[in-house]
Design a protein around this motif. Structure first.
Motif, mmCIF file in Angstrom:
data_model
loop_
_atom_site.group_PDB
_atom_site.id
_atom_site.type_symbol
_atom_site.label_atom_id
_atom_site.label_comp_id
_atom_site.label_asym_id
_atom_site.label_seq_id
_atom_site.Cartn_x
_atom_site.Cartn_y
_atom_site.Cartn_z
ATOM 1 N N SER A 268 62.093 45.035 34.556
ATOM 2 C CA SER A 268 61.057 44.102 34.130
ATOM 3 C C SER A 268 60.011 44.093 35.239
ATOM 4 C CB SER A 268 61.615 42.695 33.971
ATOM 5 O OG SER A 268 62.741 42.712 33.131
ATOM 6 N N TYR A 269 58.746 43.968 34.830
ATOM 7 C CA TYR A 269 57.662 43.993 35.819
ATOM 8 C C TYR A 269 56.784 42.746 35.729
ATOM 9 C CZ TYR A 269 58.063 49.179 36.506
ATOM 10 O OH TYR A 269 58.460 50.456 36.793
ATOM 11 N N LEU A 270 56.362 42.276 36.896
ATOM 12 C CA LEU A 270 55.199 41.397 36.975
ATOM 13 C C LEU A 270 54.103 42.283 37.549
ATOM 14 C CD1 LEU A 270 53.676 38.698 36.920
ATOM 15 C CD2 LEU A 270 54.604 38.195 39.182
ATOM 16 N N PHE A 271 53.155 42.670 36.713
ATOM 17 C CA PHE A 271 52.128 43.645 37.103
ATOM 18 C C PHE A 271 50.828 42.896 37.376
ATOM 19 C CE2 PHE A 271 51.084 48.337 36.572
ATOM 20 C CZ PHE A 271 49.856 48.234 37.205
ATOM 21 N N ILE A 272 50.484 42.806 38.666
ATOM 22 C CA ILE A 272 49.310 42.053 39.082
ATOM 23 C C ILE A 272 48.114 42.986 39.232
ATOM 24 C CG2 ILE A 272 48.363 40.724 41.010
ATOM 25 C CD1 ILE A 272 51.178 39.623 41.476
ATOM 26 N N THR A 273 46.991 42.598 38.671
ATOM 27 C CA THR A 273 45.805 43.446 38.785
ATOM 28 C C THR A 273 44.547 42.611 38.582
ATOM 29 O OG1 THR A 273 44.661 45.365 37.855
ATOM 30 C CG2 THR A 273 45.940 44.057 36.320
ATOM 31 N N HIS A 274 43.398 43.139 39.078
ATOM 32 C CA HIS A 274 42.132 42.491 38.713
ATOM 33 C C HIS A 274 41.488 43.285 37.578
ATOM 34 C CE1 HIS A 274 41.018 45.535 41.740
ATOM 35 N NE2 HIS A 274 39.979 45.705 40.945
ATOM 36 N N ASP A 275 42.164 44.367 37.141
ATOM 37 C CA ASP A 275 41.599 45.290 36.155
ATOM 38 C C ASP A 275 42.232 45.058 34.784
ATOM 39 O OD1 ASP A 275 40.665 47.390 34.689
ATOM 40 O OD2 ASP A 275 41.388 48.960 36.057
ATOM 41 N N LEU A 276 41.554 44.243 33.996
ATOM 42 C CA LEU A 276 42.107 43.865 32.697
ATOM 43 C C LEU A 276 42.302 45.066 31.774
ATOM 44 C CD1 LEU A 276 42.966 41.686 30.737
ATOM 45 C CD2 LEU A 276 40.572 41.128 30.338
ATOM 46 N N SER A 277 41.413 46.073 31.875
ATOM 47 C CA SER A 277 41.500 47.208 30.951
ATOM 48 C C SER A 277 42.816 47.980 31.137
ATOM 49 C CB SER A 277 40.308 48.145 31.134
ATOM 50 O OG SER A 277 40.265 48.613 32.455
ATOM 51 N N LEU A 278 43.340 47.939 32.348
ATOM 52 C CA LEU A 278 44.601 48.613 32.645
ATOM 53 C C LEU A 278 45.769 48.030 31.846
ATOM 54 C CD1 LEU A 278 45.233 50.757 34.850
ATOM 55 C CD2 LEU A 278 45.878 48.893 36.349
ATOM 56 N N MET A 279 45.644 46.780 31.457
ATOM 57 C CA MET A 279 46.762 46.060 30.847
ATOM 58 C C MET A 279 47.032 46.453 29.407
ATOM 59 S SD MET A 279 48.256 44.218 32.963
ATOM 60 C CE MET A 279 48.050 45.592 34.065
ATOM 61 N N ARG A 280 46.018 47.028 28.757
ATOM 62 C CA ARG A 280 46.128 47.324 27.344
ATOM 63 C C ARG A 280 47.356 48.187 27.031
ATOM 64 N NH1 ARG A 280 41.687 47.414 23.886
ATOM 65 N NH2 ARG A 280 40.284 47.544 25.659
ATOM 66 N N ASN A 281 47.593 49.198 27.876
ATOM 67 C CA ASN A 281 48.693 50.126 27.599
ATOM 68 C C ASN A 281 49.935 49.852 28.432
ATOM 69 O OD1 ASN A 281 47.039 51.644 25.802
ATOM 70 N ND2 ASN A 281 46.013 52.454 27.618
ATOM 71 N N VAL A 282 49.855 48.868 29.283
ATOM 72 C CA VAL A 282 50.923 48.678 30.261
ATOM 73 C C VAL A 282 51.708 47.384 30.028
ATOM 74 C CG1 VAL A 282 51.306 48.222 32.708
ATOM 75 C CG2 VAL A 282 49.783 50.076 32.030
ATOM 76 N N ALA A 283 50.992 46.314 29.664
ATOM 77 C CA ALA A 283 51.634 44.999 29.614
ATOM 78 C C ALA A 283 52.194 44.680 28.236
ATOM 79 C CB ALA A 283 50.611 43.930 30.009
ATOM 80 N N SER A 284 53.289 43.937 28.196
ATOM 81 C CA SER A 284 53.771 43.375 26.927
ATOM 82 C C SER A 284 53.022 42.083 26.632
ATOM 83 C CB SER A 284 55.264 43.039 26.972
ATOM 84 O OG SER A 284 55.946 43.748 27.959
ATOM 85 N N ARG A 285 52.743 41.341 27.711
ATOM 86 C CA ARG A 285 51.950 40.120 27.588
ATOM 87 C C ARG A 285 50.955 40.075 28.726
ATOM 88 N NH1 ARG A 285 54.816 35.063 27.914
ATOM 89 N NH2 ARG A 285 56.414 36.279 28.984
ATOM 90 N N VAL A 286 49.861 39.349 28.518
ATOM 91 C CA VAL A 286 48.837 39.232 29.542
ATOM 92 C C VAL A 286 48.644 37.755 29.882
ATOM 93 C CG1 VAL A 286 46.424 39.718 30.126
ATOM 94 C CG2 VAL A 286 47.659 41.292 28.633
ATOM 95 N N ALA A 287 48.546 37.458 31.174
ATOM 96 C CA ALA A 287 48.243 36.100 31.625
ATOM 97 C C ALA A 287 46.987 36.163 32.485
ATOM 98 C CB ALA A 287 49.405 35.534 32.437
ATOM 99 N N ILE A 288 46.046 35.284 32.203
ATOM 100 C CA ILE A 288 44.797 35.261 32.964
ATOM 101 C C ILE A 288 44.818 34.085 33.929
ATOM 102 C CG2 ILE A 288 42.276 35.027 32.802
ATOM 103 C CD1 ILE A 288 43.201 37.616 31.616
ATOM 104 N N MET A 289 44.490 34.383 35.186
ATOM 105 C CA MET A 289 44.540 33.363 36.236
ATOM 106 C C MET A 289 43.146 33.112 36.782
ATOM 107 S SD MET A 289 47.259 33.344 39.295
ATOM 108 C CE MET A 289 47.496 31.852 40.244
#
Ligand SMILES: Nc1ncnc2c1ncn2[C@@H]1O[C@H](COP(=O)(O)OP(=O)(O)O)[C@@H](O)[C@H]1O
Ligand SMILES: [Mg+2]
Length: 317
Positions: free
Chosen positions: A200-221
């Motif tokens: 399981s991953y907590l994938f931290i990024t400032h690049d939202l576009s990266l999340m489209r193919n990587v994340a199961s869910r997205v959280a915005i902080m």
């Protein structure tokens, strides 16, 4: 069942300028085999969440549980069995590796701590296996970080995190310091490892576009708080928070359909405020294109609009 669960976690830093509310009431769950993408601008508190989960910081308040155990304690007080299962990859591979150690020495550290009396020969075999995993030849074990490219250093950072056989890995901007081509290679590897090792991953990024193919869910902080959490496809199809819409309006689209769905030009007013001097009401109101009067004095609550789509904005009472 969730593998990691944060409940109203806060982390404040007292400083000469005042109290920095770096993380201010963050709650989320990550399920087994899931990737939660935690996205926010620089200074929004993402790394502080990471350090609190990994145990470098004790939370100011709130609770964190991992595999059903309460771990809201500093790492020094956590049992080894937890540290072994919960690992982190840092943003800057240059500073996260000890430049005086060979790659073999670096990869042997976690094996010595967690290896339950592995023999020297077993450790050596494991180091070769870890290098093979990241597609580097065995001879790399004799090199020091200074002899490696940025991408290779980060792959060693990933191998070090995987050495103990974790179930959960925090990836704190793992590719932000790297060229785009290297970035793609590392992301592909991370996705492959996730499947193979049931991570399981907590994938931290400032690049939202990266999340489209990587994340199961997205959280915005934003400024220490979450403003929206949703499953990835729902998130990109139906972004609700004005801040999410602002972030999405500045990333490239992939198809005509997305172009139609994409929020029209959203104008950002002002800069990200300092977390010492957080605006009253909703902390985003100074930059918000949908601001209402209530936003200036009342901080909205997080509400569940639909199965698992959460948003914290007065537009959605
Ligand atoms: N140890 C610390 N002492 C004081 N302020 C800190 C400390 N760590 C982080 N901060 C502040 O907390 C805020 C969030 O930082 P950080 O979690 O690193 O954000 P991000 O990773 O999203 O860029 C920033 O304003 C940062 O300056
Ligand atoms: Mg950071």
């Amino acid at each position: 069942m969730s593998i990691l669960s944060l409940m109203d976690v806060k982390k404040f830093f007292p400083t000469a300028q005042g109290v920095v509310r770096a993380v201010d009431g963050v709650s989320f769950d990550i399920g087994k085999g899931e990737t939660l993408g935690l996205v926010g601008e620089s200074g929004s508190g993402k790394s502080t969440v990471a350090y609190t989960v990994i145990g470098s910081h004790a939370p100011t308040s709130g609770s964190i549980s991992f595999e059903g155990e309460d771990i809201g304690l500093q790492a020094s007080k956590r049992p080894l069995s937890i540290k072994k299962r919960l690992q982190i990859v840092f943003q800057d591979p240059g500073t996260s590796l000890n430049s005086a150690r060979t790659i073999r020495q670096t990869l042997e550290v976690p094996l010595k701590v967690h290896g339950n009396g592995m023999s020297r020969q077993q450790r050596l075999e494991r180091v070769v296996g870890l290098l093979d995993l990241i597609q580097l030849p065995p001879a790399y074990m004799h090199k020091t970080p200074g002899m490696l490219s940025g991408g290779e250093k980060q792959m060693v950072g990933i191998a070090r995190a995987l050495a103990t056989g974790p179930s959960f890995v925090i990836l704190d901007e793992p590719t932000s310091a790297l060229d785009v081509s290297v970035q793609a290679k590392i992301i592909t590897m991370l996705m492959d490892f996730q499947r193979r090792f049931e991570l399981s991953y907590l994938f931290i990024t400032h690049d939202l576009s990266l999340m489209r193919n990587v994340a199961s869910r997205v959280a915005i902080m934003y400024l220490g708080k979450l403003c929206e959490v949703a499953g990835t496809s729902e998130f990109f199809r139906n972004p609700l928070h004005p801040y999410t819409q602002l972030l999405l309006s500045s990333i490239p689209v992939l198809s005509d359909e997305e172009e139609r769905l994409k929020p029209g030009q959203v104008i950002s007013r002002g800069e990200i405020p300092s977390p010492v001097n957080i605006p009253s009401g909703c902390s985003f109101h100074l930059r918000c294109h949908r601001k209402m009067e209530i936003c200036e004095h009342k901080d909205p609550e997080m509400v569940d609009t639909d199965q698992g789509h959460r948003v914290r904005c007065h537009l959605y009472p």
